[in-house]
Design an enzyme around this catalytic site. Structure first.
Site, short mmCIF file in Angstrom:
data_model
loop_
_atom_site.label_atom_id
_atom_site.label_comp_id
_atom_site.label_asym_id
_atom_site.label_seq_id
_atom_site.Cartn_x
_atom_site.Cartn_y
_atom_site.Cartn_z
N LYS A 61 9.02 -0.98 2.57
CA LYS A 61 8.27 -0.12 3.49
C LYS A 61 9.11 0.42 4.65
CE LYS A 61 4.92 -1.82 6.22
NZ LYS A 61 3.54 -2.16 6.65
N ASP A 70 7.74 -1.41 11.22
CA ASP A 70 6.87 -0.36 10.68
C ASP A 70 6.07 0.35 11.77
OD1 ASP A 70 5.22 -2.47 11.28
OD2 ASP A 70 4.25 -2.58 9.32
N ARG A 112 0.81 -1.23 0.00
CA ARG A 112 0.00 0.00 0.00
C ARG A 112 0.84 1.28 0.00
NH1 ARG A 112 -3.84 -0.94 4.87
NH2 ARG A 112 -2.43 -2.67 5.33
N TYR A 167 29.61 36.79 -4.17
CA TYR A 167 30.06 35.41 -4.09
C TYR A 167 31.50 35.38 -3.58
CZ TYR A 167 31.88 30.85 -5.14
OH TYR A 167 32.48 29.62 -5.01
C1 UD1 Z 1 -1.19 -8.27 14.29
C2 UD1 Z 1 -1.70 -9.03 15.51
C3 UD1 Z 1 -2.91 -8.29 16.10
C4 UD1 Z 1 -2.48 -6.86 16.44
C5 UD1 Z 1 -1.88 -6.17 15.23
C6 UD1 Z 1 -1.31 -4.84 15.62
C7 UD1 Z 1 -1.25 -11.37 15.06
C8 UD1 Z 1 -1.81 -12.66 14.62
N1 UD1 Z 1 -2.11 -10.36 15.10
O1 UD1 Z 1 -2.22 -8.32 13.33
O2 UD1 Z 1 -3.37 -8.95 17.25
O3 UD1 Z 1 -3.63 -6.15 16.92
O4 UD1 Z 1 -0.82 -6.95 14.67
O5 UD1 Z 1 -0.95 -4.15 14.46
O6 UD1 Z 1 -0.10 -11.28 15.40
N2 UD1 Z 1 4.85 -9.86 9.58
C9 UD1 Z 1 5.93 -10.55 9.16
N3 UD1 Z 1 5.78 -11.80 8.66
C10 UD1 Z 1 4.55 -12.38 8.57
C11 UD1 Z 1 3.44 -11.66 9.00
C12 UD1 Z 1 3.60 -10.40 9.50
O7 UD1 Z 1 7.07 -10.07 9.21
O8 UD1 Z 1 4.49 -13.53 8.12
C13 UD1 Z 1 5.03 -8.50 10.11
C14 UD1 Z 1 4.41 -7.46 9.19
O9 UD1 Z 1 5.36 -6.93 8.32
C15 UD1 Z 1 3.97 -6.41 10.17
C16 UD1 Z 1 3.69 -7.19 11.43
O10 UD1 Z 1 4.35 -8.42 11.32
O11 UD1 Z 1 5.00 -5.49 10.45
C17 UD1 Z 1 2.21 -7.38 11.70
O12 UD1 Z 1 1.68 -8.14 10.67
P1 UD1 Z 1 0.21 -7.92 10.16
O13 UD1 Z 1 -0.09 -8.93 9.14
O14 UD1 Z 1 0.01 -6.51 9.82
O15 UD1 Z 1 -0.60 -8.29 11.49
P2 UD1 Z 1 -2.06 -7.92 11.79
O16 UD1 Z 1 -2.94 -8.81 11.01
O17 UD1 Z 1 -2.30 -6.48 11.67
#
Ligand code: UD1
Ligand code: CA
Length: 460
Positions: free
Chosen positions: A26, A106, A19, A368
């Site tokens: 990012k 992030d 996004r 200058y």
């Molecule tokens: C996650 C939490 C949620 C919390 C939220 C806060 C879980 C299952 N859920 O959800 O409870 O409220 O964050 O923002 O943990 N990432 C990786 N590898 C992956 C998946 C994610 O590095 O395989 C990193 C992403 O880059 C990101 C972070 O982990 O920085 C969170 O991942 P994201 O998929 O955004 O989690 P949420 O579904 O928002």
């Protein structure tokens, strides 16, 4: 708080950041001139982390290159199978007796103070979760507590019941727990949920089952837990961060005319009674000594400004040093390696580069000055130019003390202007001048009496 434990910080940074609509990964987008993930890394360093593990996916080489100055353990997550899976990648490198603190590449505005409270909440070998109450908790995992207020589990938005969706306490994702416990729980995760992911949050249920105490800590400000997914959020967190810096500087005694129109991308060191007007941008390392006044729309990059110096509107100063009580601008430009001594005046539309200007000298208008050494109490007339470049090489101009240079003079370097020289206006000086004499080079003035101004012939 004294951290007498071994801390391993894990930073999740494997997300693609689709996004952001950018070719830059990012976590390399900047807040206050520093990549998002770097803010998190410096927090980890301040906390005294033994090891910092970065879980990366997309754009790994670019991220590693951008952070090459830091001592980091790079852990690749080739497929993004969920936050639990991401953390799992880092675990083999973490000793069992370390405390693991989980952060996100992030989520840049988290503070060391908040993280210290989170770490303190692991007291007694507990699992510590950073949670927050939000007016609109949509999208976040919810903290489910029992009647006694004990944390029972975290339920993700997509898996939550209508009743659970009304819970306003959310999981920020940041947590701290001993590595041995985390390893046991992570090994037991499955992906039987609405998103088919390995949810890190499922460890909370396991902790409850193991009778482990779960404590929560909260951030001081909501912006600390906010992530960046798009350019709008990036801009919002930039403002929040700038306001935080502005507040700290005002607490340290800085007079800021408008903290909403102030940008610091680096480090600002201030003396007493320093004033900064609106729309000022400060980059790199900048020192403003006692009583320095900075006018509106000024840009300062890696400069040290002596006590009592005034910098007027729309000036740009870069890699320069000034002494005390100088008067600079409006519309002045100091380029790298400019050194002004004390009580130097640099006026409007004056550019100075790689030059030393001694006490009390004045270059007030449209000049200058480059590759120059200038003595004390020199007066440089309007429109004076040092011709320091022949198209191939740069040459020095040496100007002694008490020199008076008439307006619109060209000093063709290399050239030495001796102490006490006066140069007549409009001169092109190609040879060294003798001390205390008048030197000028000027075509004789003529008047042509027979001359007539051309007249327009009227068309029919
Ligand atoms: C996650 C939490 C949620 C919390 C939220 C806060 C879980 C299952 N859920 O959800 O409870 O409220 O964050 O923002 O943990 N990432 C990786 N590898 C992956 C998946 C994610 O590095 O395989 C990193 C992403 O880059 C990101 C972070 O982990 O920085 C969170 O991942 P994201 O998929 O955004 O989690 P949420 O579904 O928002
Ligand atoms: Ca001329």
């Amino acid at each position: 708080m004294s951290v007498d434990l071994s801390l391993s910080v894990v930073v999740l940074a494997a997300g693609q950041g689709t996004r952001m609509k950018s070719t830059l990964p990012k976590v390399l987008h900047c807040i206050a001139g520093r990549p998002l993930v770097e803010h998190v890394i410096t927090d980890a360093q301040e906390l005294g982390a033994r090891d910092i593990h970065i879980v990366f996916g997309h754009g790994g080489e670019q991220v590693q290159q951008a952070l090459s100055a830091y001592d980091l353990n790079w852990v690749e997550q080739t497929e993004q199978l969920g936050t639990g899976h991401a953390v799992e990648q880092a675990l083999p490198a973490i000793p069992d007796d370390h405390l693991v603190l989980l952060l996100y590449g992030d989520v840049p505005l988290i503070t060391v103070q908040t993280l210290q409270r989170l770490i303190a909440a692991t007291e007694g070998n507990a699992l510590a979760l950073l949670t927050a109450k939000l007016v609109d908790p949509t999208g976040y995992g919810r903290i489910v507590r029992d009647a006694a207020g004990k944390v029972q589990c975290i339920v993700e938005q997509k898996d939550a019941s209508t009743e659970q969706l009304s819970i306003d306490e959310i999981n920020t994702g940041m947590l701290a727990v001993k590595a041995d416990r985390l390893k046991k729980w992570i090994a037991a995760l499955d992906n039987n949920n609405a998103q088919g992911e390995f949810y890190l949050t499922d460890i909370v249920g396991f902790a409850v089952a193991d009778g482990v105490v779960i404590n929560t800590a909260n951030p001081d400000e909501i912006c600390e837990i906010e992530g960046v997914n798009n350019k709008r959020q990036l801009a919002e967190l930039e403002r929040a961060y700038q306001l935080r810096q502005a507040r700290q500087l005002m607490e340290a005694g800085l007079t800021l005319r408008d903290p909403a129109r102030f940008d610091l991308r680096g480090e600002l060191i201030i003396g007493r009674d320093v004033e900064i007007d609106i729309n000022v941008l400060i980059e790199g390392r900048v020192e403003l000594a006692d009583g320095v006044q900075v006018g509106p729309n000024v840009i300062l990059k890696n400069v040290s400004i002596g006590a009592g110096t005034q910098i007027h509107a729309n000036s740009l100063l870069e890699e320069s040093i000034t002494g005390t009580q100088c008067d600079i601008g409006p519309y002045a430009r100091l380029r790298p390696q400019t050194n002004l001594a004390n009580k130097v005046k640099v006026g409007n539309f004056v550019e100075i580069k790689k030059s030393n200007i001694a006490d009390g000298s004045k270059i007030n208008h449209l000049s200058y000055v480059g590759d120059t050494t200038m003595g004390n109490d020199v007066n440089v007339g309007a429109g004076t130019i040092t011709c320091n470049y022949d198209g191939v090489n740069k040459y020095q101009t040496i100007i002694g003390d008490n020199v008076f240079i008439g307006s619109d003079t060209q000093l063709v370097a290399p050239v030495i202007i001796a102490d006490g020289t006066t140069i007549g206006a409009g001169s092109t000086i190609t040879k060294d001048t003798p001390a205390d004499a008048l030197t000028l080079s000027r075509a004789e003035q003529v008047s042509v009496k027979s001359w007539k101004r051309p007249k327009k012939i009227k068309e029919e």
